[in-house]
Design an enzyme around this catalytic site. Sequence first.
Site: not given
Ligand code: HPA
Ligand code: ZN
Length: 324
Positions: A11, A13, A189, A192, A270-271
Site C-alpha cells: 500500500h 500511492h 480503503h 481510516e 501510504d504516502d
Molecule cells: N488516503 C486516501 N486517499 C488517498 C490517499 C490516502 O492516504 N493518498 C492518496 N489518495
Molecule cells: Zn492509502
Amino acid sequence: MTRHLKKAELHCHIEGAAPPALALAQARKYNVDVGGLIEDGAYVWTAFSDFLLCYDRIAGLFRSEEDYAALAEAYLVALAEAGTIYSEIIVSPDHGNTIGLGADAYLRGLGAGIEAARARTGIEGRMIITLIRHLGPEQAERTALYAATRPHPLVTGINLAGEERMHRVADFARAYDIARDAALGITIHAGEMAGADSVRDALTIVRPSRISHGVRAIEDPGLVAQLAEAGVVLETCPGSNIALGVFPSFDAHPLRALRDAGCRVTLNSDDPPFFNTSLAQEYEIASAVMGFADAEIDAMTRTAIDAAFVDETTRARLFAALDA
Ligand code: HPA
Ligand code: ZN
C-alpha cells in the site's frame, strides 16, 4: 534496528511517494509555482481534505511517460536499498487522464519504471488501479471497466481511495463487481477517516481479500473477530494514521491489538513523504516503538507476500527471497 529485515509493502500511492526535492525539480521543469505546497523540504497540509488537495497538486507535476517512469524507478530503487523485495504501488489512471497524458501512457511509464528498478535491484513490483471515491460511482465504474481490460501486465488489482467520507461503499459495488469478474485482486480503503461501519460495509459489500487501513475496526470487537475469522489482510500504515490524527500516538495505535485478536496485519507507508515516513521507518517504529520482535515483523512481511496480488510462481520466488 530493522535495517537487516527483508521488507514488503502492499500500500503506497505512487504520486504520494514523490520526494519533495523531486517535486521541486518537476515544478522547475514545468515552470509551476509550488509556493505554499512545499516548505523547508516538506509538503505543507493540515487536515485530510487539505492533504488530498496537496496530493493532487503534487501529482500534477508529473506529466509525461518519462516523468512516471523516473518516479517509479526512483521510489522502488530506494525501497530495494532498504531491503525491500516487493512493492505494490497504487496508481490512478484517472489522474493520467486529468493531466492529459492518457491512462495507457501513464501506466506504460510507471510500468517501465518498475521494470527498470527490477533490472537494477531485483525488486518486484505490481500496480493496483485505484478508483477515486470523490469522483463518484459512475467514474469509478468507467475506471473499473478500464482496469478490467487488463491495460498493463503489471496491473493486478483494484482499490478505492480518496475522500472516505463521501458516498457509501454500496455505491461502488458495481465497480467492484466489474473488477472481480476480471479476476483482479480486491482491496479497498476503509476504516481510516471513517469508522468501523465503513470496514463492515467494505467487508460485506465488496468481499475484499485485503483492506487498506481497516484499523478503525478496533472500535467494534465483533467486527475485529469477523476480520480475523475471514482472514482479511489489513494493510496498516501507522505513520500515516498518526500524521492524520486518526490515533493520538503510536502507543495508542491498534496494530498490536488487531494482531493479538488474530487479524492478519502488514506494514505499509501510504504516502511516505507526506506523512514524514518511509517503509523502513514503519518497520523501525514497529520494532523500536511498538515493541514487536524481529520474528513478529517477519511474520507481517510473510503475510504481505502471502496476500500479494501476484501469480504463484512469483509468490514462491518472493518467499524464497524472504527466507534466503
Ligand atoms: N488516503 C486516501 N486517499 C488517498 C490517499 C490516502 O492516504 N493518498 C492518496 N489518495
Ligand atoms: Zn492509502
